[in-house]
Design a protein around this motif. Structure first.
Motif, mmCIF file in Angstrom:
data_model
loop_
_atom_site.group_PDB
_atom_site.id
_atom_site.type_symbol
_atom_site.label_atom_id
_atom_site.label_comp_id
_atom_site.label_asym_id
_atom_site.label_seq_id
_atom_site.Cartn_x
_atom_site.Cartn_y
_atom_site.Cartn_z
ATOM 1 N N ILE A 68 1.185 -0.675 -0.190
ATOM 2 C CA ILE A 68 0.089 -0.463 -0.342
ATOM 3 C C ILE A 68 0.609 1.227 -0.121
ATOM 4 C CG2 ILE A 68 0.118 0.153 2.404
ATOM 5 C CD1 ILE A 68 -3.086 1.186 -0.120
ATOM 6 N N PHE A 69 1.401 1.599 0.190
ATOM 7 C CA PHE A 69 3.479 2.103 0.318
ATOM 8 C C PHE A 69 3.293 2.680 -0.554
ATOM 9 C CE2 PHE A 69 3.558 0.643 4.817
ATOM 10 C CZ PHE A 69 3.023 1.814 5.843
ATOM 11 N N GLU A 70 3.795 1.557 -1.314
ATOM 12 C CA GLU A 70 3.763 1.849 -3.082
ATOM 13 C C GLU A 70 3.246 2.638 -3.564
ATOM 14 O OE1 GLU A 70 6.907 -1.036 -4.790
ATOM 15 O OE2 GLU A 70 6.190 -2.246 -2.924
ATOM 16 N N LYS A 71 1.830 2.644 -3.770
ATOM 17 C CA LYS A 71 1.034 2.986 -4.452
ATOM 18 C C LYS A 71 0.806 3.679 -3.560
ATOM 19 C CE LYS A 71 -0.567 -2.468 -5.017
ATOM 20 N NZ LYS A 71 -2.402 -2.681 -4.663
ATOM 21 N N VAL A 72 -0.047 4.361 -3.258
ATOM 22 C CA VAL A 72 0.268 5.722 -2.550
ATOM 23 C C VAL A 72 0.976 6.678 -2.386
ATOM 24 C CG1 VAL A 72 -0.229 7.263 -0.547
ATOM 25 C CG2 VAL A 72 -0.983 5.061 -0.251
ATOM 26 N N ASN A 73 2.297 6.190 -2.777
ATOM 27 C CA ASN A 73 4.042 7.709 -3.379
ATOM 28 C C ASN A 73 3.484 7.042 -4.328
ATOM 29 O OD1 ASN A 73 6.476 7.141 -4.089
ATOM 30 N ND2 ASN A 73 7.323 6.824 -1.476
ATOM 31 N N PHE A 74 3.502 6.174 -5.177
ATOM 32 C CA PHE A 74 3.689 6.810 -6.657
ATOM 33 C C PHE A 74 1.660 7.125 -7.490
ATOM 34 C CE2 PHE A 74 6.483 2.036 -6.973
ATOM 35 C CZ PHE A 74 8.090 3.302 -7.010
ATOM 36 N N THR A 75 1.898 7.190 -6.400
ATOM 37 C CA THR A 75 0.094 8.058 -6.760
ATOM 38 C C THR A 75 -0.243 9.631 -5.844
ATOM 39 O OG1 THR A 75 -1.152 5.809 -6.734
ATOM 40 C CG2 THR A 75 -1.964 8.161 -6.751
ATOM 41 N N LEU A 76 -0.265 9.396 -4.787
ATOM 42 C CA LEU A 76 -0.251 11.450 -4.269
ATOM 43 C C LEU A 76 1.770 12.013 -3.729
ATOM 44 C CD1 LEU A 76 -2.596 10.097 -1.615
ATOM 45 C CD2 LEU A 76 -2.590 10.878 -3.946
ATOM 46 N N HIS A 77 2.291 11.548 -4.292
ATOM 47 C CA HIS A 77 4.113 12.330 -3.689
ATOM 48 C C HIS A 77 4.063 12.485 -4.935
ATOM 49 C CE1 HIS A 77 8.336 12.873 -2.629
ATOM 50 N NE2 HIS A 77 7.259 12.627 -1.455
ATOM 51 N N PRO A 78 4.305 13.681 -5.157
ATOM 52 C CA PRO A 78 5.101 14.551 -6.369
ATOM 53 C C PRO A 78 6.043 14.020 -7.098
ATOM 54 C CG PRO A 78 4.296 16.103 -4.924
ATOM 55 C CD PRO A 78 4.635 14.312 -4.088
ATOM 56 N N LEU A 79 7.314 13.687 -5.944
ATOM 57 C CA LEU A 79 8.452 12.846 -7.149
ATOM 58 C C LEU A 79 8.034 11.675 -7.041
ATOM 59 C CD1 LEU A 79 10.810 14.046 -4.496
ATOM 60 C CD2 LEU A 79 10.508 15.074 -6.842
ATOM 61 N N GLY A 80 7.292 10.735 -6.491
ATOM 62 C CA GLY A 80 6.857 9.139 -7.374
ATOM 63 C C GLY A 80 5.942 9.296 -7.971
ATOM 64 N N ALA A 81 5.255 10.414 -8.616
ATOM 65 C CA ALA A 81 4.443 10.544 -9.059
ATOM 66 C C ALA A 81 4.765 10.375 -11.021
ATOM 67 C CB ALA A 81 3.260 11.271 -9.662
ATOM 68 N N PHE A 82 5.535 11.449 -10.661
ATOM 69 C CA PHE A 82 6.609 11.989 -11.974
ATOM 70 C C PHE A 82 7.642 10.872 -12.281
ATOM 71 C CE2 PHE A 82 5.538 16.688 -11.089
ATOM 72 C CZ PHE A 82 4.864 16.343 -12.807
ATOM 73 N N LYS A 83 8.030 9.765 -11.519
ATOM 74 C CA LYS A 83 9.476 9.159 -11.850
ATOM 75 C C LYS A 83 8.373 7.834 -11.892
ATOM 76 C CE LYS A 83 12.584 9.851 -8.104
ATOM 77 N NZ LYS A 83 12.943 8.718 -6.499
ATOM 78 N N VAL A 84 7.344 7.634 -11.871
ATOM 79 C CA VAL A 84 6.589 6.154 -12.259
ATOM 80 C C VAL A 84 5.674 6.591 -13.760
ATOM 81 C CG1 VAL A 84 4.357 6.384 -11.685
ATOM 82 C CG2 VAL A 84 4.960 3.848 -11.356
ATOM 83 N N ILE A 85 5.892 7.595 -14.539
ATOM 84 C CA ILE A 85 4.897 7.384 -15.877
ATOM 85 C C ILE A 85 5.326 7.064 -16.883
ATOM 86 C CG2 ILE A 85 4.387 9.264 -17.407
ATOM 87 C CD1 ILE A 85 3.637 11.283 -15.226
ATOM 88 N N GLY A 86 5.594 6.396 -17.358
ATOM 89 C CA GLY A 86 6.319 5.443 -18.232
ATOM 90 C C GLY A 86 6.665 3.952 -18.292
ATOM 91 N N HIS A 87 6.768 3.517 -16.527
ATOM 92 C CA HIS A 87 7.271 3.301 -15.996
ATOM 93 C C HIS A 87 6.045 2.509 -15.042
ATOM 94 C CE1 HIS A 87 11.086 3.911 -17.956
ATOM 95 N NE2 HIS A 87 11.235 4.532 -17.632
ATOM 96 N N GLU A 88 4.929 2.262 -14.863
ATOM 97 C CA GLU A 88 4.074 1.988 -13.773
ATOM 98 C C GLU A 88 4.120 0.507 -13.315
ATOM 99 O OE1 GLU A 88 2.856 3.438 -16.882
ATOM 100 O OE2 GLU A 88 2.421 5.692 -16.579
ATOM 101 N N ASP A 89 4.506 -0.292 -14.861
ATOM 102 C CA ASP A 89 5.035 -1.529 -13.935
ATOM 103 C C ASP A 89 6.047 -2.190 -14.054
ATOM 104 O OD1 ASP A 89 1.889 -2.133 -15.013
ATOM 105 O OD2 ASP A 89 2.426 -2.182 -17.218
ATOM 106 N N GLU A 90 6.831 -1.515 -13.758
ATOM 107 C CA GLU A 90 8.415 -1.574 -13.823
ATOM 108 C C GLU A 90 9.065 -1.352 -12.348
ATOM 109 O OE1 GLU A 90 10.783 -1.906 -18.164
ATOM 110 O OE2 GLU A 90 10.159 -0.359 -17.420
ATOM 111 N N MET A 91 8.485 0.061 -12.287
ATOM 112 C CA MET A 91 8.932 0.674 -11.001
ATOM 113 C C MET A 91 8.484 0.070 -9.713
ATOM 114 S SD MET A 91 10.896 3.857 -10.273
ATOM 115 C CE MET A 91 10.165 4.583 -11.943
#
Length: 127
Positions: A68-91
């Protein structure tokens, strides 16, 4: 024993016992998990800051399920959200992964805010 191959660190190979935390295994092998000031300003493996993110190139099924920490971080955290774009299944966050088999990863993934995938994908993923 599972093997971690770090592709962007001169293809460093690390053998570890099954069930080992990925972040801890990388730190024990002197692989730099954090860059710049993040070496000092991070959440110490609690899954809150997103600075230990890695790209999993092979062996995603050999890591534990996303927390749940990963899902929240990659959705709500500004830096995490930008990192995951284009790599949703790899990050993944290395502090939240337990290694069960062989994996190939890249540490220090870059932001993707100027490429084609930034503007062509919907966000949040899956919509």
């Amino acid at each position: 024993m599972p093997k971690i191959v770090v592709l962007n660190e001169q293809k460093k190979e690390i053998e570890i016992p099954a069930g080992t935390n990925l972040r801890q295994a990388l730190r024990d092998a002197d692989v730099p998990v954090y860059a710049g000031i993040d070496k000092y300003l991070n959440c110490r493996g609690l899954g809150l800051c997103g600075t230990c993110a890695v790209l999993v190139k092979k062996g995603m099924d050999n890591l534990g399920k996303k927390t749940i920490f990963e899902k929240v971080n990659f959705t709500l955290h500004p830096l995490g959200a930008f990192k995951v774009i284009g790599h949703e299944d790899e990050m993944r966050l290395s502090c939240q992964c337990s290694v069960q088999g062989d994996v190939e990863i890249e540490v220090h993934p870059s932001f993707n805010i100027s490429g084609e995938t930034f503007w062509s994908r919907s966000y949040p993923p899956g919509k």
